[in-house]
Motif scaffolding. Structure first.
Motif, PDB file in Angstrom:
ATOM      1  N   LEU A  13     134.778  32.086  99.285  1.00 51.74           N
ATOM      2  CA  LEU A  13     134.659  32.335 100.493  1.00 51.74           C
ATOM      3  C   LEU A  13     135.904  32.796 101.267  1.00 51.74           C
ATOM      4  N   LEU A  14     136.510  33.658 100.694  1.00 49.93           N
ATOM      5  CA  LEU A  14     137.620  34.844 100.910  1.00 49.93           C
ATOM      6  C   LEU A  14     136.808  35.637 101.539  1.00 49.93           C
ATOM      7  N   GLN A  15     135.891  36.445 100.424  1.00 52.70           N
ATOM      8  CA  GLN A  15     135.207  37.170 100.419  1.00 52.70           C
ATOM      9  C   GLN A  15     134.119  36.832 101.801  1.00 52.70           C
ATOM     10  N   HIS A  16     134.201  36.066 102.637  1.00 46.15           N
ATOM     11  CA  HIS A  16     133.175  35.833 102.881  1.00 46.15           C
ATOM     12  C   HIS A  16     133.380  35.911 104.848  1.00 46.15           C
ATOM     13  N   ALA A  17     134.456  35.991 104.415  1.00 46.41           N
ATOM     14  CA  ALA A  17     135.879  35.532 105.648  1.00 46.41           C
ATOM     15  C   ALA A  17     134.771  36.384 107.386  1.00 46.41           C
ATOM     16  N   GLY A  18     134.753  38.228 106.829  1.00 47.77           N
ATOM     17  CA  GLY A  18     134.487  38.966 107.683  1.00 47.77           C
ATOM     18  C   GLY A  18     132.941  39.086 108.019  1.00 47.77           C
ATOM     19  N   ASN A  19     132.352  37.796 107.293  1.00 45.85           N
ATOM     20  CA  ASN A  19     130.118  38.016 107.384  1.00 45.85           C
ATOM     21  C   ASN A  19     130.999  37.727 109.040  1.00 45.85           C
ATOM     22  N   PRO A  20     129.379  38.686 109.913  1.00 44.30           N
ATOM     23  CA  PRO A  20     128.864  37.816 111.283  1.00 44.30           C
ATOM     24  C   PRO A  20     128.398  36.325 111.136  1.00 44.30           C
ATOM     25  N   VAL A  21     128.171  35.998 109.886  1.00 42.80           N
ATOM     26  CA  VAL A  21     127.950  34.314 109.417  1.00 42.80           C
ATOM     27  C   VAL A  21     129.059  33.314 110.226  1.00 42.80           C
ATOM     28  N   ASP A  22     128.436  32.549 111.492  1.00 40.02           N
ATOM     29  CA  ASP A  22     129.235  31.376 111.381  1.00 40.02           C
ATOM     30  C   ASP A  22     129.598  30.129 110.056  1.00 40.02           C
ATOM     31  N   TRP A  23     130.496  30.974 109.574  1.00 37.72           N
ATOM     32  CA  TRP A  23     130.435  30.084 108.025  1.00 37.72           C
ATOM     33  C   TRP A  23     130.751  28.394 108.494  1.00 37.72           C
ATOM     34  N   TRP A  24     130.690  27.933 107.360  1.00 36.20           N
ATOM     35  CA  TRP A  24     131.649  26.367 107.929  1.00 36.20           C
ATOM     36  C   TRP A  24     131.607  26.061 106.102  1.00 36.20           C
ATOM     37  N   GLU A  25     132.715  25.295 105.790  1.00 33.85           N
ATOM     38  CA  GLU A  25     133.298  25.121 104.378  1.00 33.85           C
ATOM     39  C   GLU A  25     132.157  24.001 104.431  1.00 33.85           C
ATOM     40  N   TRP A  26     131.986  23.398 103.258  1.00 38.47           N
ATOM     41  CA  TRP A  26     131.457  22.025 103.250  1.00 38.47           C
ATOM     42  C   TRP A  26     132.619  20.790 103.430  1.00 38.47           C
ATOM     43  N   GLY A  27     132.064  19.757 104.669  1.00 39.26           N
ATOM     44  CA  GLY A  27     132.724  19.101 105.119  1.00 39.26           C
ATOM     45  C   GLY A  27     132.259  17.662 106.101  1.00 39.26           C
ATOM     46  N   PRO A  28     132.265  17.106 106.367  1.00 37.68           N
ATOM     47  CA  PRO A  28     131.870  15.853 107.821  1.00 37.68           C
ATOM     48  C   PRO A  28     131.542  17.144 108.377  1.00 37.68           C
ATOM     49  N   GLU A  29     132.426  17.660 109.026  1.00 36.32           N
ATOM     50  CA  GLU A  29     132.309  18.635 110.250  1.00 36.32           C
ATOM     51  C   GLU A  29     131.296  19.518 110.871  1.00 36.32           C
ATOM     52  N   ALA A  30     130.456  20.327 109.369  1.00 39.26           N
ATOM     53  CA  ALA A  30     129.672  20.212 109.497  1.00 39.26           C
ATOM     54  C   ALA A  30     128.330  20.037 109.918  1.00 39.26           C
ATOM     55  N   PHE A  31     128.296  18.784 109.072  1.00 33.61           N
ATOM     56  CA  PHE A  31     127.370  17.274 108.820  1.00 33.61           C
ATOM     57  C   PHE A  31     127.335  17.129 110.276  1.00 33.61           C
ATOM     58  N   ALA A  32     128.146  17.089 110.932  1.00 30.51           N
ATOM     59  CA  ALA A  32     127.965  16.360 112.677  1.00 30.51           C
ATOM     60  C   ALA A  32     128.155  17.501 113.271  1.00 30.51           C
TER      61      ALA A  32
END
Length: 657
Positions: A13-32
């Motif tokens: 996941l840290l490999q993607h921390a600098g992406n311009p994509v507004d990534w979320w980790e898996w969890g209830p917050e993302a689905f909310a």
């Protein structure tokens, strides 16, 4: 600017921390968030050592146009499959069902309720952009069709196939070995064609089958495969350790990532082959693989990292491949030419751009020259760009490492291997066991939030039981018993076998239950093996019955597709052959000689206990005194024991009966 993944513990996941994509980790917050925006979820699953995951990241997730489309129309969720195998299992089942194949990176589109409606794997940038546009159009203009599709897929995933139990008796195990023979590559070793993966668990089954039956066919399949893998490009001929798989059928060109779970299981296979046959090649590979684990994958906390990347400086295999000119530059023209001939490095090359992977068709006669040459090439290779290391500590895979190293120490006469297994066990139990329950992974000593899954409990228990047998320390037996007690109450499926997640785990679209042994033991077979060993060491009928039920739950799959039931079949062989229990009492040279002889037995059902008579917490040592003041060995089959023996010759005779 870093995205949310900057707070992650997973190196992937840290490999993607600098992406311009507004990534979320898996969890209830993302689905909310998906529900709030009425947007679909784009789920991307991969792992740090995955070559094509890196390619898709560079092509798409680092691209501004792709990121803009994702950020505008989707909630993008990134998952490390090694950290969350439960999520990976559910959506890989959907991907395979929808496309006929799986792989990583895995790309799934989900409703805000987590139901998949479109799945795939790697997409080049242009194709991915077109796919994003098509999914967006379907979500906005054909919502009812999308929801109907997702509902059907979710229903399919929720229907845990009711598989009738199938007992794996001697006839079934013989038939499985014969079926494997039918798919065996007699020319190159291994099973099937390219790509070709090291069949670790199948080889372990065949070794155990040969030990029970004397089958020359089973032993031949093991010897041909292990030799081909060890002589080919799959194996690191300079520094030890195996790559993930070969892209060809003859084991010449590997996919260069090195995984902890592969190398631990292969270490055990070569160790057991050496124990059975005395093979010098198997012994050398076992030692070199163990040394690779300690040198290249050991963490500062005493555990083992997950993998080494396939790439270095963005190029696959850069660290490992050679041309004749490169060998000559390091070794000089004469030794360079000799090394090229020894290692099958040609002008045409076996890899890309005229480079060659290293093979070793035969050990050089001049061992001094070869040792010097290896050392010089290793030193030169160390100056090249090196693959990144995923230093995430996964409970399950460290359990496999503990088991392999605990066995390797006594069998190879290397106490440092056993010491490494103990340090690893101390770290994993001290860090990953939180309030009596396992967590899946840690990094730099900080444990992650993801709960342990069934194979974490099974493989760690397996490792602790091997460590108990290697050291005689009862704390490892007790810790394994605690893990298995929790698994029996929280993972068991009343229909047979074990679910992959505990009964109070985070709700997914389906509760995964995978019975297939693939790159590593499935949760059900991992627990079955540990339960069987625990039963043999303690006399617990409850644990043996649970092991037999778990084997039967996966028995039909193992019968029909033995390549995907390797560990299930291996455990069934142990159940059929055992328990063969050897208790060695005493603490002198005689006791150590007796223990070494016991461990050298190739019986699949063997367990060994070593220590003082009536040592606390070790059931096999209870009521077994010294004989005339001398150290002794008690050989028991199902707790029915022969007369104790005090000499090596008598023990060999007792074990042979």
């Amino acid at each position: 600017m870093a995205n949310r993944l900057a707070r992650a513990t997973s190196p992937y996941l840290l490999q993607h921390a600098g992406n311009p994509v507004d990534w979320w980790e898996w969890g209830p917050e993302a689905f909310a968030e998906a529900k709030r925006r009425d947007a679909p979820v784009m789920l991307s699953v991969g792992y740090a050592a995955c070559h094509w995951c890196h390619v898709m990241a560079h092509e798409s997730f680092e691209d501004a146009e792709v990121a803009a489309a994702l950020n505008r129309d989707f909630v993008a969720v990134k998952v490390d499959r090694e950290e969350r195998p439960d999520i990976d299992a559910v959506y890989m089942q959907a991907t395979t069902a929808l496309t006929g194949q799986g792989g990583w990176p895995m790309t799934c589109f989900l409703t805000p309720d987590g139901e998949p409606f479109f799945c795939g794997t790697y997409y080049p940038r242009a194709q991915f952009l077109a796919l994003l546009a098509g999914v967006t159009e379907a979500w906005t203009a054909r919502r009812e069709e999308v929801l109907a599709s997702s509902g059907k897929i979710a229903e399919f995933l929720g229907q845990a196939a009711a598989v009738a139990p199938a007992v794996l008796d001697a006839a079934a195990l013989d038939a499985a070995a014969a079926r494997l023979r039918g798919g065996f590559d007699s020319r190159h070793g291994g099973f099937g064609g390219a790509p070709k993966f090291p069949p670790s668990m199948v080889l372990e089954f065949l070794l155990r089958h040969h030990a029970r039956t004397g089958s020359p066919s089973s032993l031949e399949m093991v010897e041909r495969t292990t030799t081909a893998m060890a002589r080919g490009g799959l194996y690191d001929q300079l520094a030890g350790g195996f790559a993930r798989y070969a892209v060809d059928a003859s084991w010449v060109v590997p996919h260069f990532e090195k995984m902890l779970y592969d190398n631990t299981q292969l270490l055990r296979v070569y160790l057991h082959l050496h124990r059975l046959t005395g093979s010098p090649l198997a012994e050398r590979v076992a030692r070199e693989t163990a040394d690779f684990l300690l040198r290249d994958l050991a963490t500062g906390e005493g555990a083992f990292a997950s993998s080494l990347d396939a790439d270095a400086a963005g190029q696959e295999g850069l660290t490992y491949v050679w041309t004749p000119a490169e060998l000559a530059a390091v070794l000089g023209p004469d030794d360079g030419a000799r090394a090229a001939a020894t290692l099958v490095v040609t002008e045409a090359g076996t890899f890309e751009h005229g480079a060659s992977t290293l093979q070793l068709p035969a050990d050089p006669d001049d061992t001094g020259w070869w040792a010097s040459t290896r050392a010089r090439l290793i030193a030169a290779r160390a100056r090249r760009p090196q693959p990144a290391r995923d230093d995430k500590v996964v409970t399950s895979w460290n359990g496999l490492a503990i088991a392999a190293l605990a066995e390797a120490g006594p069998l190879l006469g290397e106490p440092r291997y056993t010491d490494a297994a103990q340090h690893c066990a101390e770290h994993v139990l001290g860090t990953h066991l939180v309030d009596g329950r396992l967590r899946r992974a840690s990094r730099d000593g900080a444990v992650g939030r993801a709960a342990g899954v069934a194979d974490d409990y099974g493989n760690l228990a397996e490792g602790l039981l091997a460590l108990h047998q290697a050291t005689g320390d009862p704390r490892w037996l007790a810790a394994a018993g605690d893990l298995l007690a929790f698994a029996l109450t929280s993972f068991a499926d009343p229909a047979g076998g074990f679910f992959d997640v505990a009964d109070d785990a985070e709700a997914l679209v389906a509760r995964p239950k995978n019975l297939a042994d693939n790159a590593e033991p499935a949760g059900t077979s991992a627990l079955a093996g540990a339960l069987l060993t625990y039963a043999a060491l303690t006399g617990s009928g409850r644990h043996r019955a649970a092991a037999e039920d778990a084997v039967a739950a996966a028995g039909l799959l193992a019968r029909q597709e033995p390549r995907f039931g390797g560990w299930t079949l291996a455990v069934a062989e142990a159940a059929l052959a055992g328990p063969l229990q050897v208790a060695v009492v005493g603490d002198d040279d005689t006791a150590r000689e007796l223990a070494a002889l016991a461990r050298a037995s190739g019986s699949p059902g063997l367990v060994v206990a070593v220590g003082a008579p009536d040592a606390p917490g070790v059931p096999l040592l209870a009521d077994r005194p010294l004989v005339g003041g001398a150290s002794a060995a008690y050989v028991c089959r199902g707790f029915v024991c022969d007369m104790p023996v005090t000499t090596a010759a008598d023990l060999v005779q007792a074990l042979g009966r």
